[in-house]
Write an enzyme that holds these catalytic residues in place. Structure first.
Site, PDB file in Angstrom:
ATOM      1  N   VAL A  57     -33.513 -39.379  80.665  1.00 56.44           N
ATOM      2  CA  VAL A  57     -32.719 -38.642  81.654  1.00 56.44           C
ATOM      3  C   VAL A  57     -31.839 -37.609  80.967  1.00 56.44           C
ATOM      4  O   VAL A  57     -31.722 -36.456  81.432  1.00 56.44           O
ATOM      5  CB  VAL A  57     -31.873 -39.619  82.490  1.00 56.44           C
ATOM      6  N   HIS A  58     -31.219 -37.971  79.856  1.00 49.48           N
ATOM      7  CA  HIS A  58     -30.399 -37.007  79.118  1.00 49.48           C
ATOM      8  C   HIS A  58     -31.247 -35.856  78.574  1.00 49.48           C
ATOM      9  O   HIS A  58     -30.813 -34.702  78.576  1.00 49.48           O
ATOM     10  CB  HIS A  58     -29.669 -37.708  77.967  1.00 49.48           C
TER      11      HIS A  58
END
Length: 561
Positions: free
Chosen positions: A497-498
């Site tokens: 996600v990052h």
């Protein structure tokens, strides 16, 4: 992480009592065997319900609760005095060079010159579209779809579409990084909220369906429970006396009488349950006292399921399915939490002076962050862009890498601390006060971390609670993963996600952030060895080295390579 529930609570019981020709009696069926196996499972341990791993209480943030009498309060005051003096120094230099305290003001123009109205409308559509989850849960309650069959799949397809549409839109509009960071972070926040809402209510819908089915079965077994189901009247004229004609059935009857179902209802002994299950295939009919005991078992299970449908409710009657309302859904979407609960700890009133204080602090810190970016970060970024425009090779640009890294170390560290403070201390506390949300522990004393797993728990408590409930525990329950494997999945999902955010900002997939985040796992293992376990000072030094270098290292890699 959404998956089908494997709990015994989702068993479907649709069988009716069966009667032999010329006989009137109650015959246990294969579905009843499933129910008894559920009782057997429960008798081996304490009954627990899913999605209750996280408990919200009335807590305050570490810095908010810092008393003026604390021995470290002076350092807190010193930090903000230093920030104020730095801001004055930057403003004075800008005035001397450019005739304005804002300098050339490129950062503000970057934020305000393009698509501000479109960004606002996009964010409004982002919030309104989350109502899909409520519509789906209402459809599940009405019986159009079951959560364990098709509902969870529909929800996950919607979530994938939701994230993909926002990502594509940010690319299509070619937004600057300020717009992209805002919309992607808000999108991920709303995505986690939708997942938590759907997972918890989907699970409760299965409990609710099981309870209603048990009520129907109870009405079929005992005509006195007419309120449990409208079909109970179909069995109200039966005498429930067993008439066994042949010797085989008489033998079965003697064996059945030797099994005291009343003791089973009281103690749920394992061997007694297994004994009853083994007799089902042989066509055992129950006597009136045994039917009564079996009904008590079902009543006990109905009561247990009713408790599960209440969740942690103690102050309100917001039980499932009463919670499936627009008011309740809108309330959850606005609260500063990512895990759905039927009831939250709330304050009695809003302190508007506190809201004003946090709002003023929010805008003040944003001004400081703009000043730091304009004076120390933006010139370095422009320099790296010019190197690429002038056609410098990767080898030539790498020679500048150490200098770019050193130039960004201190300003990025400053931005990192300010971003933490403005989001977790100012924005979330102001939102919590407006919504009267009592649990204010959005972070803990992460600055004292001696390992990266401690930092992951303390830095961002709302996200940690979400990952702990819906990824870590869900992996263990649904896929029977070990704790180590579940931890690996949790770290990997967080890292991906990052990396997605970095992809949207730089428009390039490099994997630098993914690699750095996954490298925390061996560091966590190292912190648990005898070499580091009791050396808290050394652990904290290594932690701060990582925090100090990682942001500037990441940015330098994306800018240079």
């Amino acid at each position: 992480m959404s998956s089908r529930s494997n709990d015994q609570d989702s068993i479907q019981l649709t069988a009716f009592p069966k009667f032999k020709d010329g006989q009137v009696g109650c015959l246990l069926t294969a579905e009843d065997a499933q129910l008894l196996q559920g009782f057997l499972k429960q008798s081996r341990g304490k009954r627990s319900f899913r999605f209750q791993e996280v408990k919200l209480t009335r807590k305050a943030n570490t810095l908010t609760a810092l008393p003026t009498s604390s021995q470290f309060h002076g350092f807190f005051v010193l930090f903000w005095m230093g920030v104020a003096l730095m801001l004055l120094k930057v403003a004075a230099n800008n005035w001397r060079v450019y005739g304005s305290i804002w300098g050339k003001n490129e950062i503000v123009r970057l934020m305000m010159d393009k698509d501000v109205a479109v960004l606002g409308l996009t964010d409004l559509a982002l919030c309104c579209s989350t109502g899909f989850g409520l519509l789906l849960q209402r459809a599940i309650l009405s019986g159009f779809v079951r959560w364990n069959n098709l509902g969870w799949l529909i929800q996950n397809v919607w979530q994938a579409f939701y994230l993909g549409a926002v990502t594509w839109w940010s690319y299509h509009r070619d937004w600057p990084w300020t717009h992209t960071v805002f919309i992607m972070l808000h999108c991920l926040t709303m995505l986690m909220k939708q997942h938590s809402y759907a997972s918890y209510n989907g699970y409760l819908s299965e409990l609710y369906h099981t309870r209603e089915t048990l009520k129907i079965r109870l009405g079929q077994l005992d005509p006195s429970h007419t309120g449990a189901t409208s079909t109970a009247n179909t069995t109200s004229t039966h005498d429930w006396n067993v008439e066994i004609a042949d010797s085989k059935e008489n033998d079965l009857r003697r064996r059945q009488r030797s099994f005291n179902l009343q003791n089973f209802a009281g103690s749920r002994e394992t061997d007694q349950i297994l004994s009853l299950i083994r007799t089902i295939d042989q066509g055992v009919h129950l006597e009136p006292d045994q039917v009564e005991s079996f009904c008590r078992l079902i009543e006990q299970e109905i009561n247990v399921l009713s408790e599960g449908l209440k969740g942690r409710c103690s102050q309100t009657d917001n039980y499932y399915p009463r919670n499936l309302t627009v008011k309740n859904f809108s309330d959850f979407i606005s609260l500063p939490t990512l895990v759905y609960e039927l009831e939250y700890p709330r304050t009695e009133k809003i302190n508007w002076l506190y809201v004003a204080e946090k709002t003023a602090a929010t805008f003040g810190i944003i001004v400081v962050m703009i000043a730091v970016s304009q004076s120390w970060i933006y010139p370095v970024v422009v320099h790296t862009v010019q190197m690429k425009e002038h056609g410098l090779t990767v080898q030539q640009r790498l020679r500048e890498f150490p200098w770019v890294l050193s130039d960004l170390l201190f300003p990025f560290m400053m931005e990192y601390l300010l971003a933490f403070y403005v989001i977790w201390e100012c924005v979330l506390n102001a939102l919590a006060e407006i919504t009267m949300f009592a649990d204010r522990e959005f972070y803990s004393d992460w600055w004292n971390s001696v390992s990266w797993d401690q930092f992951a728990r303390d830095w961002n408590r709302p996200v940690h609670d979400f990952l702990f409930r819906h990824v870590y525990h869900s992996s263990i329950r649904a896929y029977r993963l070990s704790r180590v494997s579940a931890s690996l999945i949790t770290f990997l999902l967080s890292a991906c996600v990052h990396e997605l955010i970095m992809l949207c900002i730089f428009r390039r997939l490099r994997g630098y952030l993914l690699i750095l985040q996954m490298s925390q796992l061996p560091l966590v293992a190292l912190s648990r060895t005898s070499l580091m376990r009791d050396r808290h000072l050394l652990g904290n030094i290594f932690f701060w080295l990582g925090i100090f270098t990682a942001p500037s290292l990441l940015c330098s890699l994306y800018l240079i390579i």
